[in-house]
Design a protein around this motif. Structure first.
Motif, PDB file in Angstrom:
ATOM      1  N   THR A  20       0.870  -1.184   0.000  1.00 58.47           N
ATOM      2  CA  THR A  20       0.000   0.000   0.000  1.00 58.47           C
ATOM      3  C   THR A  20       0.904   1.230   0.000  1.00 58.47           C
ATOM      4  OG1 THR A  20      -1.667  -1.206   1.222  1.00 58.47           O
ATOM      5  CG2 THR A  20      -1.889   1.179   1.191  1.00 58.47           C
ATOM      6  N   ILE A  21       0.949   1.923  -1.122  1.00 65.27           N
ATOM      7  CA  ILE A  21       1.843   3.092  -1.237  1.00 65.27           C
ATOM      8  C   ILE A  21       1.177   4.306  -0.597  1.00 65.27           C
ATOM      9  CG2 ILE A  21       3.185   4.513  -2.872  1.00 65.27           C
ATOM     10  CD1 ILE A  21       3.840   1.648  -3.415  1.00 65.27           C
ATOM     11  N   ILE A  22      -0.109   4.497  -0.897  1.00 61.78           N
ATOM     12  CA  ILE A  22      -0.867   5.604  -0.310  1.00 61.78           C
ATOM     13  C   ILE A  22      -2.074   4.998   0.411  1.00 61.78           C
ATOM     14  CG2 ILE A  22      -2.181   7.719  -0.825  1.00 61.78           C
ATOM     15  CD1 ILE A  22       0.833   7.965  -1.458  1.00 61.78           C
ATOM     16  N   ASN A  41      12.616   9.962   0.622  1.00 55.31           N
ATOM     17  CA  ASN A  41      12.668   9.134  -0.579  1.00 55.31           C
ATOM     18  C   ASN A  41      11.756   7.926  -0.402  1.00 55.31           C
ATOM     19  OD1 ASN A  41      14.497  10.818  -1.745  1.00 55.31           O
ATOM     20  ND2 ASN A  41      16.285   9.589  -1.180  1.00 55.31           N
ATOM     21  N   GLY A  42      10.962   7.655  -1.426  1.00 55.21           N
ATOM     22  CA  GLY A  42      10.084   6.482  -1.383  1.00 55.21           C
ATOM     23  C   GLY A  42       8.781   6.715  -0.628  1.00 55.21           C
ATOM     24  N   ALA A  43       8.522   7.954  -0.174  1.00 54.16           N
ATOM     25  CA  ALA A  43       7.289   8.229   0.585  1.00 54.16           C
ATOM     26  C   ALA A  43       6.042   8.158  -0.296  1.00 54.16           C
ATOM     27  CB  ALA A  43       7.379   9.598   1.246  1.00 54.16           C
ATOM     28  N   GLY A  44       6.229   8.298  -1.590  1.00 54.51           N
ATOM     29  CA  GLY A  44       5.069   8.204  -2.494  1.00 54.51           C
ATOM     30  C   GLY A  44       4.731   9.510  -3.204  1.00 54.51           C
ATOM     31  N   LYS A  45       5.638  10.489  -3.164  1.00 56.71           N
ATOM     32  CA  LYS A  45       5.355  11.800  -3.757  1.00 56.71           C
ATOM     33  C   LYS A  45       5.091  11.689  -5.260  1.00 56.71           C
ATOM     34  CE  LYS A  45       9.365  13.467  -2.357  1.00 56.71           C
ATOM     35  NZ  LYS A  45       9.937  12.253  -1.737  1.00 56.71           N
ATOM     36  N   THR A  46       6.006  10.991  -5.956  1.00 55.93           N
ATOM     37  CA  THR A  46       5.861  10.877  -7.412  1.00 55.93           C
ATOM     38  C   THR A  46       4.579  10.110  -7.768  1.00 55.93           C
ATOM     39  OG1 THR A  46       8.246  10.874  -7.558  1.00 55.93           O
ATOM     40  CG2 THR A  46       7.076  10.180  -9.523  1.00 55.93           C
ATOM     41  N   THR A  47       4.246   9.127  -6.944  1.00 57.59           N
ATOM     42  CA  THR A  47       3.013   8.370  -7.174  1.00 57.59           C
ATOM     43  C   THR A  47       1.806   9.302  -7.089  1.00 57.59           C
ATOM     44  OG1 THR A  47       4.081   6.439  -6.202  1.00 57.59           O
ATOM     45  CG2 THR A  47       1.683   6.374  -6.365  1.00 57.59           C
ATOM     46  N   VAL A  48       1.801  10.195  -6.090  1.00 57.17           N
ATOM     47  CA  VAL A  48       0.680  11.137  -5.943  1.00 57.17           C
ATOM     48  C   VAL A  48       0.601  12.051  -7.168  1.00 57.17           C
ATOM     49  CG1 VAL A  48      -0.216  13.078  -4.587  1.00 57.17           C
ATOM     50  CG2 VAL A  48       0.753  11.094  -3.423  1.00 57.17           C
TER      51      VAL A  48
HETATM   52  N1  ATP Z   1       5.646   0.664 -10.551  1.00 48.91           N
HETATM   53  C1  ATP Z   1       5.974   0.347  -9.305  1.00 48.91           C
HETATM   54  N2  ATP Z   1       6.051  -0.938  -8.899  1.00 48.91           N
HETATM   55  C2  ATP Z   1       6.340  -1.259  -7.630  1.00 48.91           C
HETATM   56  N3  ATP Z   1       6.592  -0.363  -6.662  1.00 48.91           N
HETATM   57  C3  ATP Z   1       6.545   0.929  -6.992  1.00 48.91           C
HETATM   58  C4  ATP Z   1       6.228   1.359  -8.324  1.00 48.91           C
HETATM   59  N4  ATP Z   1       6.230   2.731  -8.341  1.00 48.91           N
HETATM   60  C5  ATP Z   1       6.559   3.109  -7.095  1.00 48.91           C
HETATM   61  N5  ATP Z   1       6.742   2.044  -6.292  1.00 48.91           N
HETATM   62  C6  ATP Z   1       7.091   2.086  -4.854  1.00 48.91           C
HETATM   63  O1  ATP Z   1       6.240   3.036  -4.259  1.00 48.91           O
HETATM   64  C7  ATP Z   1       6.907   3.762  -3.236  1.00 48.91           C
HETATM   65  C8  ATP Z   1       6.771   5.238  -3.488  1.00 48.91           C
HETATM   66  O2  ATP Z   1       7.514   5.605  -4.652  1.00 48.91           O
HETATM   67  P1  ATP Z   1       7.564   7.107  -5.181  1.00 48.91           P
HETATM   68  O3  ATP Z   1       8.491   7.138  -6.343  1.00 48.91           O
HETATM   69  O4  ATP Z   1       6.182   7.604  -5.398  1.00 48.91           O
HETATM   70  O5  ATP Z   1       8.202   7.867  -3.933  1.00 48.91           O
HETATM   71  P2  ATP Z   1       8.860   9.319  -3.864  1.00 48.91           P
HETATM   72  O6  ATP Z   1       8.389   9.923  -2.578  1.00 48.91           O
HETATM   73  O7  ATP Z   1       8.564  10.082  -5.102  1.00 48.91           O
HETATM   74  O8  ATP Z   1      10.396   8.963  -3.768  1.00 48.91           O
HETATM   75  P3  ATP Z   1      11.692   9.772  -4.306  1.00 48.91           P
HETATM   76  O9  ATP Z   1      11.821  10.985  -3.459  1.00 48.91           O
HETATM   77  O10 ATP Z   1      12.783   8.780  -4.091  1.00 48.91           O
HETATM   78  O11 ATP Z   1      11.448  10.068  -5.755  1.00 48.91           O
HETATM   79  C9  ATP Z   1       8.344   3.254  -3.235  1.00 48.91           C
HETATM   80  O12 ATP Z   1       8.456   2.301  -2.219  1.00 48.91           O
HETATM   81  C10 ATP Z   1       8.505   2.605  -4.595  1.00 48.91           C
HETATM   82  O13 ATP Z   1       9.419   1.564  -4.538  1.00 48.91           O
END
Ligand code: ATP
Length: 307
Positions: A20-22, A41-48
C-alpha cells in the motif's frame, strides 16, 4: 456558486501488488496557491503527482481538477495541467526558441504573444536563441517550465524541481515559482524533500509519510502569523476532538505526556480560548513555527510508534 478548488483529492488509496503506497490521501489546492508535498525518498510523492496527472490510476478515491474527474475526463484535465515529473529532455543542437516553437505546435493555437509572455516571466529572453547544449541545468529547468505553461494551464505540477541546482539557482528558482503563481493565478503542486524549500515557496504544505498526509501548516508569508501552540488540558481527548473540528487549526497532535501541539494563526487566539474553556485548559504555550522541528518531531514519533 462557491469557488471550487483547482485540485481536489479525496480519500485516495494506491496499492501496487501487495504494497500500500498511499493509504488515505485528501487535500485541496485553491486557485493561485502553492501546495508543497514533503516526504522522504520512497514516501510516495511521485506516485501522488502521477495520479493527479492521470498517469497512474488510484486503487480507490477520487481526484478532480477544475471539478473534472481525472479518471473519466483525462484529456480535458490534461489541457488544464502543466507537469514536470521527469527530468526534462532536450535536443542539445536545437535552440531554446526552437523547442518552444515545437512545444507550441503540439498544443495548436499558441500565439507568439503568449510565447513572449512566458519567456519574459521566466527570464529566458537573453539566451533563448542559443543552443540548449550551452544551457546550465537551471536554464534547462526554466525552459521546461516555459513549455509547460504555453497552453495556459491552471495547475502546474513540479516533482522535486530544484534537484541538482546550486544554492544561487535554487533561490532564483523559488522566486520564479512564486511570481509565476501570482502573475498567472496558477495553482502549483510541488514535491520536495528540502524542508526549507517548501517553507519558502509554498502557501500550504503537508508531510507524506506512511501513506498518509499530515498538513503541517500555512506559510507565514501568506497567512502572516502561523504559530505552533502547545496546550495542556484537563480532558486532552475532548480538547483534540474540539480542535479537529476547527478549520483554522492544523493537525492537532497529542503526545505521550498528554500535551497537544497544533498550528494556528495567532489572530484566532480569542476563539481558541473560548473553545478550550470547554475542555479545561491548564496551560497554553506559544512557539514560533519551525517546519524543520515539526518534521523531526513527526518522523521521530512515527519511528518510535511502529507506524
Ligand atoms: N511501478 C511500481 N512498482 C512497484 N513499486 C513501486 C512502483 N512505483 C513506485 N513504487 C514504490 O512506491 C513507493 C513510493 O515511490 P515514489 O516514487 O512515489 O516515492 P517518492 O516519494 O517520489 O520517492 P523519491 O523521493 O525517491 O522520488 C516506493 O516504495 C517505490 O518503490
Amino acid at each position: 456558486m462557491s469557488a471550487q478548488p483547482v485540485l481536489s483529492v479525496k480519500q485516495v488509496m494506491k496499492k501496487i501488488g501487495n504494497q500500500t503506497i498511499i493509504r488515505s490521501l485528501s487535500f485541496a489546492i485553491e486557485r493561485g496557491t502553492v501546495f508543497g508535498l514533503i516526504g522522504e525518498n520512497g514516501a510516495g510523492k511521485t506516485t501522488v503527482l502521477g495520479m493527479v496527472c492521470g498517469l497512474i490510476a488510484p486503487t480507490s478515491g477520487t481526484i478532480h481538477v477544475e471539478g473534472m474527474p481525472v479518471s473519466t475526463m483525462r484529456k480535458q484535465v490534461l489541457r488544464r495541467i502543466g507537469a514536470l515529473i521527469e527530468e526534462p529532455h532536450f535536443y542539445k543542437y536545437l535552440t531554446g526558441m526552437e523547442h518552444m516553437l515545437y512545444g507550441s505546435r503540439l498544443y495548436g493555437e499558441i500565439t507568439s504573444d503568449r510565447i513572449a509572455e512566458v519567456l519574459s516571466l521566466l527570464k529566458l529572453e537573453d539566451f533563448i536563441h542559443k543552443k540548449v547544449g550551452q544551457y546550465s541545468l537551471g536554464m534547462k529547468k526554466r525552459l521546461a517550465i516555459a513549455q509547460c505553461l504555453l497552453h495556459k494551464p491552471t495547475l502546474l505540477i513540479l516533482d522535486e524541481p530544484t534537484n541538482g541546482l546550486d544554492p544561487g539557482a535554487m533561490i532564483e528558482f523559488r522566486e520564479m515559482i512564486r511570481s509565476i503563481a501570482s502573475k498567472f493565478k496558477l495553482s502549483v503542486l510541488i514535491s520536495s524533500h528540502h524542508l526549507r524549500e517548501i517553507e519558502n515557496i509554498c502557501h500550504q504544505f503537508g508531510l507524506l509519510q506512511n501513506g498518509t498526509l499530515t498538513l503541517l501548516g500555512a506559510n507565514k508569508s501568506r497567512y502572516g502569523d502561523s504559530v505552533v501552540f502547545v496546550i495542556e488540558a484537563e480532558d486532552p481527548g475532548r480538547a483534540v476532538e474540539l480542535l479537529e473540528q476547527q478549520s483554522y487549526i492544523f493537525e492537532p497532535q497529542r503526545s505521550a505526556d498528554g500535551k497537544i501541539t497544533f498550528v494556528m494563526e495567532r489572530s484566532h487566539y480569542s476563539s481558541l480560548l473560548l473553545l478550550l474553556s470547554q475542555a479545561g485548559v491548564r496551560s497554553i504555550q506559544e512557539k514560533s513555527f519551525d517546519l524543520e522541528e515539526a518534521y523531526l518531531q513527526m518522523t521521530r514519533k512515527s519511528e518510535g510508534g511502529g507506524g
